[in-house]
Scaffold this active site. Sequence first.
Site, PDB file in Angstrom:
ATOM      1  N   LYS A  13      93.336  61.232  88.256  1.00 21.46           N
ATOM      2  CA  LYS A  13      94.077  61.119  87.032  1.00 21.46           C
ATOM      3  C   LYS A  13      93.187  59.935  86.247  1.00 21.46           C
ATOM      4  O   LYS A  13      92.557  59.217  86.678  1.00 21.46           O
ATOM      5  CB  LYS A  13      95.428  61.092  87.036  1.00 21.46           C
ATOM      6  CG  LYS A  13      96.061  62.120  87.737  1.00 21.46           C
ATOM      7  CD  LYS A  13      97.617  62.094  87.428  1.00 21.46           C
ATOM      8  CE  LYS A  13      98.263  63.454  88.013  1.00 21.46           C
ATOM      9  NZ  LYS A  13      99.885  63.053  87.986  1.00 21.46           N
ATOM     10  N   TYR A  53      99.755  72.959  83.845  1.00 15.13           N
ATOM     11  CA  TYR A  53     101.058  72.441  84.080  1.00 15.13           C
ATOM     12  C   TYR A  53     102.076  73.424  83.413  1.00 15.13           C
ATOM     13  O   TYR A  53     103.214  73.108  83.020  1.00 15.13           O
ATOM     14  CB  TYR A  53     101.361  71.226  83.373  1.00 15.13           C
ATOM     15  CG  TYR A  53     100.652  69.959  83.965  1.00 15.13           C
ATOM     16  CD1 TYR A  53     101.026  69.789  85.624  1.00 15.13           C
ATOM     17  CD2 TYR A  53      99.773  69.010  83.573  1.00 15.13           C
ATOM     18  CE1 TYR A  53     100.494  68.588  86.062  1.00 15.13           C
ATOM     19  CE2 TYR A  53      99.230  68.031  84.023  1.00 15.13           C
ATOM     20  CZ  TYR A  53      99.748  67.905  85.472  1.00 15.13           C
ATOM     21  OH  TYR A  53      99.216  66.441  86.291  1.00 15.13           O
ATOM     22  N   ASN A 120     100.138  58.030  88.591  1.00 13.24           N
ATOM     23  CA  ASN A 120     100.051  58.142  90.172  1.00 13.24           C
ATOM     24  C   ASN A 120      99.059  58.574  90.746  1.00 13.24           C
ATOM     25  O   ASN A 120      98.898  59.121  91.771  1.00 13.24           O
ATOM     26  CB  ASN A 120     101.491  58.981  90.519  1.00 13.24           C
ATOM     27  CG  ASN A 120     101.483  60.234  89.876  1.00 13.24           C
ATOM     28  OD1 ASN A 120     100.386  60.794  89.300  1.00 13.24           O
ATOM     29  ND2 ASN A 120     102.381  61.028  90.195  1.00 13.24           N
ATOM     30  N   HIS A 123      96.386  64.034  91.181  1.00 14.06           N
ATOM     31  CA  HIS A 123      97.229  65.505  91.297  1.00 14.06           C
ATOM     32  C   HIS A 123      96.642  66.184  92.667  1.00 14.06           C
ATOM     33  O   HIS A 123      95.599  66.012  92.966  1.00 14.06           O
ATOM     34  CB  HIS A 123      96.854  66.343  90.133  1.00 14.06           C
ATOM     35  CG  HIS A 123      97.422  67.656  90.281  1.00 14.06           C
ATOM     36  ND1 HIS A 123      98.564  68.212  89.989  1.00 14.06           N
ATOM     37  CD2 HIS A 123      96.580  68.684  90.605  1.00 14.06           C
ATOM     38  CE1 HIS A 123      98.591  69.383  90.305  1.00 14.06           C
ATOM     39  NE2 HIS A 123      97.452  69.916  90.694  1.00 14.06           N
ATOM     40  N   GLU A 134      94.953  77.083  89.808  1.00 18.67           N
ATOM     41  CA  GLU A 134      94.680  75.864  89.324  1.00 18.67           C
ATOM     42  C   GLU A 134      93.062  75.996  89.336  1.00 18.67           C
ATOM     43  O   GLU A 134      92.271  75.429  88.387  1.00 18.67           O
ATOM     44  CB  GLU A 134      95.224  74.510  89.683  1.00 18.67           C
ATOM     45  CG  GLU A 134      96.568  74.307  89.422  1.00 18.67           C
ATOM     46  CD  GLU A 134      97.375  73.398  90.365  1.00 18.67           C
ATOM     47  OE1 GLU A 134      96.517  72.645  91.328  1.00 18.67           O
ATOM     48  OE2 GLU A 134      98.368  73.131  90.319  1.00 18.67           O
TER      49      GLU A 134
HETATM   50  P1  IDP Z   1     103.627  65.868  91.678  1.00 14.00           P
HETATM   51  O1  IDP Z   1     102.288  65.489  90.732  1.00 14.00           O
HETATM   52  O2  IDP Z   1     104.010  65.030  92.588  1.00 14.00           O
HETATM   53  O3  IDP Z   1     103.201  67.335  91.964  1.00 14.00           O
HETATM   54  P2  IDP Z   1     105.248  67.060  89.461  1.00 14.00           P
HETATM   55  O4  IDP Z   1     106.622  67.148  89.479  1.00 14.00           O
HETATM   56  O5  IDP Z   1     104.387  68.258  89.605  1.00 14.00           O
HETATM   57  O6  IDP Z   1     104.766  65.899  90.603  1.00 14.00           O
HETATM   58  O7  IDP Z   1     104.835  66.524  88.016  1.00 14.00           O
HETATM   59  C1  IDP Z   1     103.471  66.309  87.615  1.00 14.00           C
HETATM   60  C2  IDP Z   1     103.183  64.905  86.975  1.00 14.00           C
HETATM   61  O8  IDP Z   1     104.093  64.733  85.916  1.00 14.00           O
HETATM   62  C3  IDP Z   1     103.692  63.840  88.163  1.00 14.00           C
HETATM   63  O9  IDP Z   1     102.443  63.562  88.914  1.00 14.00           O
HETATM   64  C4  IDP Z   1     103.966  62.616  87.423  1.00 14.00           C
HETATM   65  O10 IDP Z   1     102.481  62.198  86.612  1.00 14.00           O
HETATM   66  C5  IDP Z   1     104.392  63.326  85.848  1.00 14.00           C
HETATM   67  N1  IDP Z   1     106.200  63.193  86.112  1.00 14.00           N
HETATM   68  C6  IDP Z   1     106.707  64.162  86.815  1.00 14.00           C
HETATM   69  N2  IDP Z   1     107.976  63.744  86.539  1.00 14.00           N
HETATM   70  C7  IDP Z   1     108.255  62.849  85.792  1.00 14.00           C
HETATM   71  C8  IDP Z   1     109.205  61.911  85.167  1.00 14.00           C
HETATM   72  O11 IDP Z   1     110.499  62.244  85.387  1.00 14.00           O
HETATM   73  N3  IDP Z   1     109.108  61.093  84.496  1.00 14.00           N
HETATM   74  C9  IDP Z   1     107.875  60.656  83.788  1.00 14.00           C
HETATM   75  N4  IDP Z   1     106.634  61.354  84.533  1.00 14.00           N
HETATM   76  C10 IDP Z   1     106.883  62.486  85.374  1.00 14.00           C
HETATM   77 MG    MG Z   2     102.999  69.163  90.859  1.00 10.56          MG
END
Ligand code: IDP
Ligand code: MG
Length: 142
Positions: A13, A53, A120, A123, A134
């Site tokens: 990212k 997404y 983080n 992805h 994807e």
């Molecule tokens: P993942 O990347 O661990 O699969 P997902 O639930 O698919 O997590 O969410 C996609 C991305 O959206 C996350 O990696 C993070 O960057 C962001 N994200 C997810 N949930 C939240 C939240 O509650 N607050 C802020 N950002 C979030």
């Molecule tokens: Mg995800």
Amino acid sequence: MNTTIERSLVIVKPDGVRRGLIGEVIRRIEAKGYAIVAMGIRTATDELLGTHYAEHAGKPFLPGLIEYMESGPIAVIVVEGHRVVEGFRSLAGVTNPTAAAPGTIRGDLGRDWGTPMIENIVHGSDSAQSAAREIEIWFPGL
Ligand code: IDP
Ligand code: MG
């Protein structure tokens, strides 16, 4: 035993690219033993991310997530190997980098910066079906 070779879509990212961590992410993927079958530096768009997404359509954090993912270049990588979807999620660690276990990409390299969006580093596809969908978005026909 599952003998099917899987693919997963990994994205470094914008925060990971800004911090110079593309090589470190690739190093961990290769050290684990997975093969990289395609990669490129890209700039995300609303259209690409809306599809990527799709599962998060309507969620309150989606606009912020799109803004974060468009904040700089990303590295998009297709990784291959037996059970690579689960294996890369394990390498990446849980979504929140503060909670992610040391030893994982997010746990070792990520932290909370006080931003509304969870930054983080990476992805990784969450299922073989998501991976196929994807990969078709980022590398049509691969
Ligand atoms: P993942 O990347 O661990 O699969 P997902 O639930 O698919 O997590 O969410 C996609 C991305 O959206 C996350 O990696 C993070 O960057 C962001 N994200 C997810 N949930 C939240 C939240 O509650 N607050 C802020 N950002 C979030
Ligand atoms: Mg995800």
